[in-house]
Design a protein around this motif. Structure first.
Motif, short mmCIF file in Angstrom:
data_model
loop_
_atom_site.label_atom_id
_atom_site.label_comp_id
_atom_site.label_asym_id
_atom_site.label_seq_id
_atom_site.Cartn_x
_atom_site.Cartn_y
_atom_site.Cartn_z
N HIS A 149 13.60 12.17 -11.48
CA HIS A 149 14.42 13.30 -11.04
C HIS A 149 13.84 14.58 -11.64
O HIS A 149 13.40 14.58 -12.78
CB HIS A 149 15.87 13.11 -11.47
CG HIS A 149 16.53 11.98 -10.76
ND1 HIS A 149 16.33 10.66 -11.12
CD2 HIS A 149 17.35 11.96 -9.67
CE1 HIS A 149 17.00 9.88 -10.30
NE2 HIS A 149 17.63 10.62 -9.41
N ILE A 150 13.90 15.62 -10.85
CA ILE A 150 13.40 16.91 -11.32
C ILE A 150 14.55 17.91 -11.27
O ILE A 150 15.36 17.88 -10.34
CB ILE A 150 12.19 17.37 -10.48
CG1 ILE A 150 11.46 18.51 -11.17
CG2 ILE A 150 12.58 17.73 -9.06
CD1 ILE A 150 10.07 18.77 -10.61
N ALA A 151 14.63 18.73 -12.29
CA ALA A 151 15.64 19.78 -12.31
C ALA A 151 14.94 21.13 -12.39
O ALA A 151 13.89 21.29 -13.02
CB ALA A 151 16.58 19.62 -13.50
N CYS A 152 15.54 22.08 -11.72
CA CYS A 152 15.08 23.46 -11.79
C CYS A 152 16.33 24.32 -11.91
O CYS A 152 17.45 23.82 -11.81
CB CYS A 152 14.26 23.83 -10.56
SG CYS A 152 15.06 23.41 -9.00
N CYS A 153 16.16 25.59 -12.17
CA CYS A 153 17.35 26.42 -12.27
C CYS A 153 17.07 27.85 -11.81
O CYS A 153 15.92 28.32 -11.81
CB CYS A 153 17.94 26.41 -13.68
SG CYS A 153 16.89 27.00 -14.98
N ASP A 200 9.44 18.54 -20.26
CA ASP A 200 9.49 19.94 -19.84
C ASP A 200 8.14 20.30 -19.25
O ASP A 200 7.10 19.85 -19.75
CB ASP A 200 9.78 20.85 -21.03
CG ASP A 200 11.20 20.69 -21.53
OD1 ASP A 200 12.11 20.51 -20.69
OD2 ASP A 200 11.41 20.74 -22.75
N GLY A 201 8.16 21.15 -18.25
CA GLY A 201 6.89 21.54 -17.67
C GLY A 201 7.00 22.74 -16.76
O GLY A 201 8.07 23.35 -16.63
N LYS A 229 9.88 27.00 -14.44
CA LYS A 229 10.26 26.08 -15.53
C LYS A 229 11.06 24.92 -14.93
O LYS A 229 12.11 25.13 -14.32
CB LYS A 229 11.09 26.80 -16.59
CG LYS A 229 10.32 27.88 -17.34
CD LYS A 229 11.18 28.48 -18.43
CE LYS A 229 10.41 29.54 -19.20
NZ LYS A 229 10.14 30.74 -18.38
N VAL A 230 10.56 23.72 -15.12
CA VAL A 230 11.24 22.55 -14.56
C VAL A 230 11.34 21.45 -15.63
O VAL A 230 10.68 21.52 -16.68
CB VAL A 230 10.51 22.00 -13.32
CG1 VAL A 230 10.48 23.03 -12.20
CG2 VAL A 230 9.10 21.55 -13.67
N CYS A 231 12.17 20.49 -15.33
CA CYS A 231 12.37 19.37 -16.24
C CYS A 231 12.28 18.08 -15.42
O CYS A 231 12.94 17.96 -14.38
CB CYS A 231 13.74 19.49 -16.91
SG CYS A 231 14.09 18.21 -18.13
N LEU A 232 11.46 17.17 -15.86
CA LEU A 232 11.26 15.90 -15.16
C LEU A 232 11.83 14.78 -16.00
O LEU A 232 11.61 14.73 -17.22
CB LEU A 232 9.76 15.69 -14.93
CG LEU A 232 9.33 14.39 -14.25
CD1 LEU A 232 9.77 14.37 -12.79
CD2 LEU A 232 7.80 14.24 -14.35
N HIS A 233 12.55 13.89 -15.36
CA HIS A 233 13.16 12.77 -16.08
C HIS A 233 12.85 11.47 -15.34
O HIS A 233 12.92 11.42 -14.12
CB HIS A 233 14.68 12.97 -16.14
CG HIS A 233 15.40 11.87 -16.86
ND1 HIS A 233 15.82 10.72 -16.24
CD2 HIS A 233 15.76 11.73 -18.15
CE1 HIS A 233 16.41 9.93 -17.13
NE2 HIS A 233 16.39 10.52 -18.29
N ASN A 240 11.37 30.25 -10.19
CA ASN A 240 11.36 30.01 -11.64
C ASN A 240 10.60 28.72 -11.87
O ASN A 240 11.08 27.63 -11.55
CB ASN A 240 12.79 29.89 -12.17
CG ASN A 240 12.83 29.49 -13.65
OD1 ASN A 240 11.79 29.41 -14.32
ND2 ASN A 240 14.03 29.23 -14.16
N VAL A 242 12.02 12.32 -20.89
CA VAL A 242 12.27 13.64 -20.30
C VAL A 242 11.10 14.55 -20.67
O VAL A 242 10.59 14.51 -21.79
CB VAL A 242 13.64 14.19 -20.77
CG1 VAL A 242 13.68 14.42 -22.26
CG2 VAL A 242 14.01 15.44 -20.01
N ILE A 297 19.22 19.50 -9.10
CA ILE A 297 18.47 18.26 -9.30
C ILE A 297 18.04 17.68 -7.97
O ILE A 297 18.81 17.74 -7.00
CB ILE A 297 19.32 17.14 -9.93
CG1 ILE A 297 20.02 17.58 -11.20
CG2 ILE A 297 18.46 15.92 -10.25
CD1 ILE A 297 20.83 16.45 -11.82
#
Lengths: 151, 151
Positions: free
Chosen positions: B24-28, B84-85, B65-69, B63, B82, B35
């Protein structure tokens, strides 16, 4: 093989969330996102869960806007629902006692939670000395898609 | 039953990401997270993936900046990593041709991608007219935990 993808109606999304209990939650702080896997119980447009203290809880306390995602993969298809919502903590005091009890009554239906599995019986989160924090995600909007394989 | 939870070393996290392909990838954007589930291929500290145009892509472009889980659930335990990338797009031009080819060479190893399954052969994302966007998540930090059940 073709996969037909359909948008889900909000009622279908809510029904799906009520039928599942594992998903991922994202929060963000200073323009950076964070994800964690969670177990939850969805009822009355609220996803109830609990968490150990840590980054996820710190970030959701700092910015209550969260995103919940749940999916179900089946042979030949999948369902994916994403929900925007607001984090709301249920502190361990009399004001929030009924919410905590409600959350726990829903969550305890499935005794194989990751975190519960890590606890001794005397550490059950209903006890005052537990570090676990009960919270809810009050869902404000949902969207979802269903994919079905068509041969 | 007790569950022993251990922190993973960075090398273990990278190895785990290389061994998996679903996460799953999250961005904001504007303080709100989002997600999505993704398939990816992880190589050389980059998670390669591709996406149809849409909210996820719009937000990652705005933006980076993303987060991969990614996690793996097995009987009696789980692994959760998890990362950060930074999102980096591989546009369909000569400058990024080698990155696109590299991404595609990794991704095509598994022909059962959700999105690939939805495409006709002539819509393969290497073709110029495809709306799919290749991108990478250049991972800058990782953390992970392993849980093992101890009877």
């Amino acid at each position: 093989m073709t996969v037909k993808i359909s948008e889900m109606r909000p009622a279908e999304c809510y029904h799906f969330l009520e039928s599942t209990r594992f998903g991922h939650i994202a929060c963000c702080r200073d323009g950076r996102p964070y994800i964690a896997a969670i177990y939850f119980a969805f009822s009355g447009s609220v996803a109830y869960s609990f968490s150990m203290p840590g980054k996820k809880l710190d970030w959701m306390r700092a910015n209550n806007k969260v995103c919940l995602h749940a999916e179900q993969l089946v042979s030949g298809g999948w369902t994916s629902v994403v929900a925007d919502g607001q984090f709301e903590e249920f502190p361990d005091n009399d004001t929030w006692k009924s919410e905590r009890l409600h959350a726990w009554s829903l969550l305890k239906m499935h005794p194989d939670w990751w975190e519960i599995g890590a606890m001794k019986p005397y550490e059950l989160p209903m006890l005052n000395q537990s570090p676990h924090v009960f919270y809810g995600v009050a869902v404000t909007s949902v969207s979802g898609r269903i994919a079905v394989t068509i041969d």
